[in-house]
Design an enzyme around this catalytic site. Structure first.
Site, short mmCIF file in Angstrom:
data_model
loop_
_atom_site.label_atom_id
_atom_site.label_comp_id
_atom_site.label_asym_id
_atom_site.label_seq_id
_atom_site.Cartn_x
_atom_site.Cartn_y
_atom_site.Cartn_z
CE1 TYR A 154 -3.70 2.49 0.76
CE2 TYR A 154 -2.47 3.26 2.59
CZ TYR A 154 -3.46 3.40 1.81
OH TYR A 154 -4.15 4.44 1.83
CD GLU A 196 -13.59 -3.74 10.70
OE1 GLU A 196 -13.46 -4.65 11.63
OE2 GLU A 196 -13.59 -3.88 9.69
CE LYS A 197 -7.63 3.57 7.14
NZ LYS A 197 -7.05 4.86 6.74
CE LYS A 205 -11.59 -5.79 17.62
NZ LYS A 205 -9.97 -5.91 17.88
CD GLN A 225 -0.25 -1.55 18.66
OE1 GLN A 225 0.18 -1.58 19.81
NE2 GLN A 225 -1.32 -2.37 18.29
CB THR A 226 2.04 5.80 19.56
OG1 THR A 226 3.17 6.00 18.83
CG2 THR A 226 2.12 5.69 20.95
NE ARG A 227 -0.35 3.36 13.51
CZ ARG A 227 0.52 2.49 13.84
NH1 ARG A 227 1.17 2.82 14.94
NH2 ARG A 227 0.57 1.43 13.34
NE ARG A 291 2.66 5.78 9.73
CZ ARG A 291 2.06 4.62 9.14
NH1 ARG A 291 0.96 4.41 9.09
NH2 ARG A 291 2.93 3.80 8.62
#
Length: 335
Positions: A154, A196-197, A205, A225-227, A291
Protein backbone atom coordinates in the site's frame (compact mmCIF):
# COMPACT_ATOMS: atom_id res chain seq x y z
CA UNK A 1 -15.84 25.67 2.69
CA UNK A 2 -14.86 24.89 -0.94
CA UNK A 3 -16.44 28.20 -2.03
CA UNK A 4 -13.73 28.59 -4.70
CA UNK A 5 -15.26 25.53 -6.43
CA UNK A 6 -18.75 26.97 -6.95
CA UNK A 7 -18.34 27.54 -10.67
CA UNK A 8 -16.43 24.31 -11.22
CA UNK A 9 -17.62 20.93 -12.41
CA UNK A 10 -16.06 18.36 -10.10
CA UNK A 11 -15.53 14.63 -10.19
CA UNK A 12 -14.92 12.70 -6.96
CA UNK A 13 -13.37 9.26 -7.44
CA UNK A 14 -14.01 6.95 -4.50
CA UNK A 15 -17.23 8.81 -3.72
CA UNK A 16 -18.80 5.67 -2.30
CA UNK A 17 -16.12 5.50 0.38
CA UNK A 18 -15.81 7.21 3.73
CA UNK A 19 -13.91 10.41 2.90
CA UNK A 20 -15.32 10.61 -0.63
CA UNK A 21 -18.90 10.47 0.62
CA UNK A 22 -18.27 13.29 3.08
CA UNK A 23 -16.52 15.33 0.39
CA UNK A 24 -19.45 15.02 -2.02
CA UNK A 25 -21.79 16.09 0.78
CA UNK A 26 -19.67 19.16 1.54
CA UNK A 27 -19.34 20.15 -2.12
CA UNK A 28 -23.14 20.07 -2.42
CA UNK A 29 -23.51 22.27 0.65
CA UNK A 30 -20.96 24.70 -0.79
CA UNK A 31 -23.09 25.28 -3.88
CA UNK A 32 -20.84 23.59 -6.44
CA UNK A 33 -22.58 23.76 -9.81
CA UNK A 34 -22.02 20.13 -10.80
CA UNK A 35 -20.69 17.12 -8.89
CA UNK A 36 -20.04 13.72 -10.42
CA UNK A 37 -19.60 10.91 -7.87
CA UNK A 38 -17.82 7.75 -9.02
CA UNK A 39 -17.09 4.45 -7.29
CA UNK A 40 -16.57 0.80 -8.24
CA UNK A 41 -19.08 -0.44 -5.67
CA UNK A 42 -22.78 -0.76 -6.51
CA UNK A 43 -24.77 2.16 -5.09
CA UNK A 44 -26.15 -0.10 -2.38
CA UNK A 45 -22.61 -0.41 -1.04
CA UNK A 46 -21.82 3.32 -0.91
CA UNK A 47 -21.45 4.88 2.53
CA UNK A 48 -23.47 7.92 1.40
CA UNK A 49 -25.56 8.38 -1.75
CA UNK A 50 -26.79 11.82 -2.82
CA UNK A 51 -29.59 11.89 -5.36
CA UNK A 52 -28.87 15.45 -6.51
CA UNK A 53 -25.45 14.61 -7.98
CA UNK A 54 -24.48 12.41 -10.92
CA UNK A 55 -23.67 8.97 -9.50
CA UNK A 56 -21.69 6.58 -11.68
CA UNK A 57 -20.53 3.02 -10.98
CA UNK A 58 -17.23 2.62 -12.84
CA UNK A 59 -14.05 0.55 -12.52
CA UNK A 60 -11.43 3.28 -12.62
CA UNK A 61 -8.64 0.78 -13.10
CA UNK A 62 -9.77 0.87 -16.74
CA UNK A 63 -8.70 3.82 -18.92
CA UNK A 64 -12.05 4.03 -20.75
CA UNK A 65 -13.88 4.32 -17.42
CA UNK A 66 -11.52 7.12 -16.39
CA UNK A 67 -12.19 8.99 -19.63
CA UNK A 68 -15.92 8.77 -18.99
CA UNK A 69 -15.46 9.88 -15.39
CA UNK A 70 -13.45 13.03 -16.16
CA UNK A 71 -15.22 14.14 -19.36
CA UNK A 72 -16.25 17.78 -19.02
CA UNK A 73 -14.78 18.13 -15.53
CA UNK A 74 -12.71 21.07 -14.26
CA UNK A 75 -11.47 19.46 -11.05
CA UNK A 76 -10.75 15.83 -10.15
CA UNK A 77 -10.45 14.44 -6.62
CA UNK A 78 -8.85 10.99 -6.60
CA UNK A 79 -9.80 9.30 -3.34
CA UNK A 80 -10.25 5.87 -4.94
CA UNK A 81 -8.14 2.96 -3.72
CA UNK A 82 -8.39 -0.66 -2.66
CA UNK A 83 -7.56 -0.24 1.01
CA UNK A 84 -8.62 -0.68 4.60
CA UNK A 85 -7.16 -0.89 8.08
CA UNK A 86 -3.91 -2.62 8.95
CA UNK A 87 -5.58 -6.03 8.97
CA UNK A 88 -6.44 -5.53 5.30
CA UNK A 89 -3.40 -3.81 3.83
CA UNK A 90 -0.94 -6.24 5.45
CA UNK A 91 -2.72 -9.22 3.87
CA UNK A 92 -3.69 -7.74 0.48
CA UNK A 93 -0.48 -6.12 -0.74
CA UNK A 94 -0.92 -6.94 -4.44
CA UNK A 95 -4.52 -5.70 -4.51
CA UNK A 96 -3.47 -2.48 -2.81
CA UNK A 97 -0.70 -1.94 -5.35
CA UNK A 98 -3.11 -2.41 -8.24
CA UNK A 99 -4.63 0.93 -7.24
CA UNK A 100 -1.71 2.41 -9.17
CA UNK A 101 -3.85 1.76 -12.26
CA UNK A 102 -6.51 4.13 -10.95
CA UNK A 103 -4.20 7.08 -10.45
CA UNK A 104 -2.22 6.44 -13.64
CA UNK A 105 -5.30 6.22 -15.83
CA UNK A 106 -7.04 9.13 -14.11
CA UNK A 107 -3.97 11.31 -14.64
CA UNK A 108 -3.82 10.37 -18.32
CA UNK A 109 -7.53 10.94 -18.81
CA UNK A 110 -7.40 14.26 -16.91
CA UNK A 111 -4.49 15.49 -19.00
CA UNK A 112 -6.28 14.60 -22.22
CA UNK A 113 -9.60 16.12 -21.07
CA UNK A 114 -8.08 19.46 -20.05
CA UNK A 115 -8.77 19.12 -16.32
CA UNK A 116 -7.61 22.25 -14.48
CA UNK A 117 -6.79 20.82 -11.05
CA UNK A 118 -6.15 17.25 -9.84
CA UNK A 119 -6.02 16.04 -6.23
CA UNK A 120 -4.40 12.79 -5.13
CA UNK A 121 -5.09 11.29 -1.72
CA UNK A 122 -1.82 9.88 -0.42
CA UNK A 123 -1.12 8.37 2.98
CA UNK A 124 1.15 8.48 6.01
CA UNK A 125 2.05 4.92 4.98
CA UNK A 126 4.58 6.46 2.56
CA UNK A 127 6.96 7.26 5.42
CA UNK A 128 10.21 5.40 6.03
CA UNK A 129 9.57 2.51 8.40
CA UNK A 130 12.92 3.02 10.16
CA UNK A 131 11.57 6.30 11.55
CA UNK A 132 8.55 4.54 13.08
CA UNK A 133 10.09 1.81 15.25
CA UNK A 134 9.59 3.55 18.60
CA UNK A 135 6.13 4.25 20.12
CA UNK A 136 7.63 7.54 21.35
CA UNK A 137 8.02 8.52 17.72
CA UNK A 138 9.32 11.85 16.50
CA UNK A 139 6.51 13.35 14.43
CA UNK A 140 7.03 12.73 10.73
CA UNK A 141 7.97 15.62 8.47
CA UNK A 142 7.32 15.53 4.74
CA UNK A 143 11.01 15.02 4.01
CA UNK A 144 10.98 11.79 6.05
CA UNK A 145 9.50 9.89 3.10
CA UNK A 146 13.02 9.63 1.67
CA UNK A 147 15.18 7.60 1.49
CA UNK A 148 12.17 5.46 0.63
CA UNK A 149 11.08 2.47 2.69
CA UNK A 150 7.29 2.82 2.99
CA UNK A 151 4.64 0.34 4.14
CA UNK A 152 5.03 -2.69 1.89
CA UNK A 153 2.39 -2.83 -0.85
CA UNK A 154 0.00 0.00 0.00
CA UNK A 155 2.68 2.53 0.95
CA UNK A 156 4.78 1.89 -2.15
CA UNK A 157 1.75 2.44 -4.39
CA UNK A 158 1.02 5.73 -2.66
CA UNK A 159 4.60 6.96 -2.92
CA UNK A 160 4.87 6.01 -6.60
CA UNK A 161 1.56 7.73 -7.36
CA UNK A 162 2.79 10.90 -5.64
CA UNK A 163 5.70 10.92 -8.07
CA UNK A 164 3.34 10.39 -10.98
CA UNK A 165 1.43 13.53 -9.97
CA UNK A 166 4.66 15.52 -9.72
CA UNK A 167 5.84 14.47 -13.15
CA UNK A 168 2.47 15.05 -14.82
CA UNK A 169 2.73 18.61 -13.52
CA UNK A 170 6.31 18.99 -14.74
CA UNK A 171 5.86 17.30 -18.12
CA UNK A 172 2.27 18.12 -19.07
CA UNK A 173 1.32 21.16 -16.99
CA UNK A 174 -1.49 19.38 -15.13
CA UNK A 175 -1.80 21.22 -11.82
CA UNK A 176 -1.83 18.69 -8.98
CA UNK A 177 -2.19 18.64 -5.20
CA UNK A 178 -1.11 15.78 -2.91
CA UNK A 179 -2.07 15.33 0.75
CA UNK A 180 -0.67 12.61 3.01
CA UNK A 181 -3.64 11.66 5.16
CA UNK A 182 -3.10 10.43 8.72
CA UNK A 183 -5.81 8.05 9.99
CA UNK A 184 -9.07 9.83 9.25
CA UNK A 185 -12.09 8.68 11.29
CA UNK A 186 -15.69 9.63 11.97
CA UNK A 187 -19.32 8.73 11.20
CA UNK A 188 -20.33 7.13 7.91
CA UNK A 189 -17.17 5.03 7.78
CA UNK A 190 -16.44 1.31 7.71
CA UNK A 191 -16.90 -0.21 11.16
CA UNK A 192 -17.07 -3.95 10.43
CA UNK A 193 -16.06 -6.50 7.80
CA UNK A 194 -12.27 -6.39 8.01
CA UNK A 195 -11.47 -3.02 6.38
CA UNK A 196 -12.24 -0.86 9.42
CA UNK A 197 -9.50 1.13 11.14
CA UNK A 198 -8.66 1.27 14.84
CA UNK A 199 -11.12 3.97 16.04
CA UNK A 200 -14.15 2.27 14.47
CA UNK A 201 -12.95 -1.23 15.35
CA UNK A 202 -12.52 -0.37 19.01
CA UNK A 203 -15.92 1.32 19.18
CA UNK A 204 -17.54 -1.76 17.65
CA UNK A 205 -15.71 -4.18 19.95
CA UNK A 206 -16.70 -2.25 23.07
CA UNK A 207 -20.35 -2.06 21.99
CA UNK A 208 -20.37 -5.79 21.17
CA UNK A 209 -18.83 -6.60 24.56
CA UNK A 210 -21.45 -4.51 26.36
CA UNK A 211 -24.28 -6.20 24.47
CA UNK A 212 -22.93 -9.70 25.04
CA UNK A 213 -22.23 -9.01 28.70
CA UNK A 214 -18.67 -10.37 28.44
CA UNK A 215 -16.96 -6.99 28.88
CA UNK A 216 -13.90 -8.43 27.12
CA UNK A 217 -12.20 -7.15 23.97
CA UNK A 218 -9.26 -8.22 21.82
CA UNK A 219 -6.55 -5.69 21.01
CA UNK A 220 -4.12 -6.24 18.17
CA UNK A 221 -0.52 -6.01 19.36
CA UNK A 222 0.43 -5.00 22.89
CA UNK A 223 -1.56 -1.77 22.76
CA UNK A 224 1.53 0.40 23.16
CA UNK A 225 1.79 1.26 19.46
CA UNK A 226 1.00 4.93 18.89
CA UNK A 227 -0.90 6.87 16.24
CA UNK A 228 -2.63 10.18 15.64
CA UNK A 229 -6.23 10.30 14.40
CA UNK A 230 -7.93 13.13 12.50
CA UNK A 231 -11.70 13.69 12.57
CA UNK A 232 -13.41 13.85 9.18
CA UNK A 233 -14.51 17.49 9.54
CA UNK A 234 -10.89 18.53 10.11
CA UNK A 235 -9.86 16.48 7.10
CA UNK A 236 -12.31 18.33 4.85
CA UNK A 237 -11.27 21.72 6.23
CA UNK A 238 -7.61 20.92 5.60
CA UNK A 239 -8.38 19.64 2.12
CA UNK A 240 -10.27 22.87 1.40
CA UNK A 241 -7.21 24.88 2.41
CA UNK A 242 -4.83 22.77 0.32
CA UNK A 243 -7.00 22.92 -2.80
CA UNK A 244 -7.62 26.64 -2.48
CA UNK A 245 -3.92 27.51 -2.43
CA UNK A 246 -0.81 26.80 -4.48
CA UNK A 247 0.69 23.81 -2.66
CA UNK A 248 2.91 22.16 -5.26
CA UNK A 249 4.31 19.42 -3.00
CA UNK A 250 3.01 16.54 -0.85
CA UNK A 251 1.88 17.82 2.52
CA UNK A 252 0.79 16.20 5.78
CA UNK A 253 -2.91 16.36 6.58
CA UNK A 254 -3.42 14.94 10.04
CA UNK A 255 -3.59 15.51 13.77
CA UNK A 256 -0.49 15.75 15.94
CA UNK A 257 -2.39 14.46 19.03
CA UNK A 258 -0.42 11.24 19.65
CA UNK A 259 -2.09 8.41 21.58
CA UNK A 260 -1.38 4.73 22.15
CA UNK A 261 -3.96 2.15 21.19
CA UNK A 262 -4.41 1.48 24.92
CA UNK A 263 -5.18 5.16 25.44
CA UNK A 264 -7.65 5.03 22.54
CA UNK A 265 -9.41 2.15 24.31
CA UNK A 266 -9.40 4.23 27.51
CA UNK A 267 -11.22 7.01 25.65
CA UNK A 268 -13.87 4.67 24.26
CA UNK A 269 -14.38 3.05 27.68
CA UNK A 270 -14.89 6.50 29.19
CA UNK A 271 -17.42 7.39 26.48
CA UNK A 272 -19.30 4.13 27.04
CA UNK A 273 -19.03 4.30 30.84
CA UNK A 274 -17.48 0.84 31.17
CA UNK A 275 -14.20 -0.92 31.81
CA UNK A 276 -13.14 -3.84 29.65
CA UNK A 277 -10.91 -6.81 30.23
CA UNK A 278 -8.31 -6.58 27.49
CA UNK A 279 -6.80 -9.54 25.67
CA UNK A 280 -3.76 -8.79 23.55
CA UNK A 281 -3.27 -10.68 20.28
CA UNK A 282 0.46 -10.34 19.64
CA UNK A 283 0.21 -12.24 16.36
CA UNK A 284 -2.34 -9.90 14.76
CA UNK A 285 -1.32 -7.16 12.28
CA UNK A 286 -0.33 -4.00 14.14
CA UNK A 287 1.69 -1.91 11.68
CA UNK A 288 4.59 0.29 12.77
CA UNK A 289 5.23 0.93 16.45
CA UNK A 290 4.72 4.68 16.26
CA UNK A 291 3.43 7.27 13.77
CA UNK A 292 2.52 10.93 14.21
CA UNK A 293 2.03 13.92 11.92
CA UNK A 294 4.41 16.87 12.06
CA UNK A 295 2.17 19.77 11.03
CA UNK A 296 4.87 22.43 10.83
CA UNK A 297 4.71 22.71 7.03
CA UNK A 298 0.91 23.06 6.75
CA UNK A 299 0.90 25.59 9.61
CA UNK A 300 3.68 27.63 8.02
CA UNK A 301 2.30 27.38 4.48
CA UNK A 302 -1.46 27.61 5.04
CA UNK A 303 -1.81 28.72 8.68
CA UNK A 304 -3.98 25.66 9.28
CA UNK A 305 -4.22 22.95 11.91
CA UNK A 306 -6.97 20.56 13.02
CA UNK A 307 -9.35 21.78 15.72
CA UNK A 308 -11.38 18.79 16.93
CA UNK A 309 -9.88 16.92 19.92
CA UNK A 310 -9.80 13.13 19.74
CA UNK A 311 -12.20 12.73 22.68
CA UNK A 312 -14.82 14.90 20.97
CA UNK A 313 -14.53 13.17 17.62
CA UNK A 314 -14.57 9.70 19.16
CA UNK A 315 -17.75 10.57 21.05
CA UNK A 316 -19.53 11.38 17.79
CA UNK A 317 -18.09 8.29 16.09
CA UNK A 318 -19.07 5.96 18.94
CA UNK A 319 -22.64 7.21 18.95
CA UNK A 320 -22.99 6.79 15.19
CA UNK A 321 -21.62 3.22 15.27
CA UNK A 322 -23.87 2.38 18.21
CA UNK A 323 -26.89 3.56 16.22
CA UNK A 324 -25.78 1.62 13.12
CA UNK A 325 -25.35 -1.56 15.17
CA UNK A 326 -28.79 -1.02 16.67
CA UNK A 327 -30.28 -0.76 13.17
CA UNK A 328 -28.51 -3.96 12.15
CA UNK A 329 -29.86 -5.82 15.17
CA UNK A 330 -33.39 -4.57 14.50
CA UNK A 331 -33.24 -5.71 10.88
CA UNK A 332 -32.04 -9.13 11.98
CA UNK A 333 -34.87 -9.37 14.51
CA UNK A 334 -37.47 -8.36 11.92
CA UNK A 335 -36.29 -11.02 9.49
Amino acid sequence: MFSFHRKHEIMVAGAGGFIGGHLVCQLRKSGVSMVRAVDIKPLSGWHQVHSDVENLVLDLREIQACRKAVKGMDVVYNLAADMGGMGYIETHKALCMLSVLINTHLLCASRDAGVQLYFYSSSACVYNADRQKDPNVTALRETDAYPAMPEDGYGWEKLFSERMCRHFTEDFGLETRVARLHNVYGPHGTWTGGREKAPAAICRKVIEAIRSGTHEIEIWGNGNQTRSFMYIEDCLAGLDSIMGNSVAFPINLGSSELVSINQLVDIVEEIAGVRMQRHYNLNAPKGVNGRNSDNSLIQETLDWQPEIPLREGMGKTYEWIREEMEKTCNKASDS
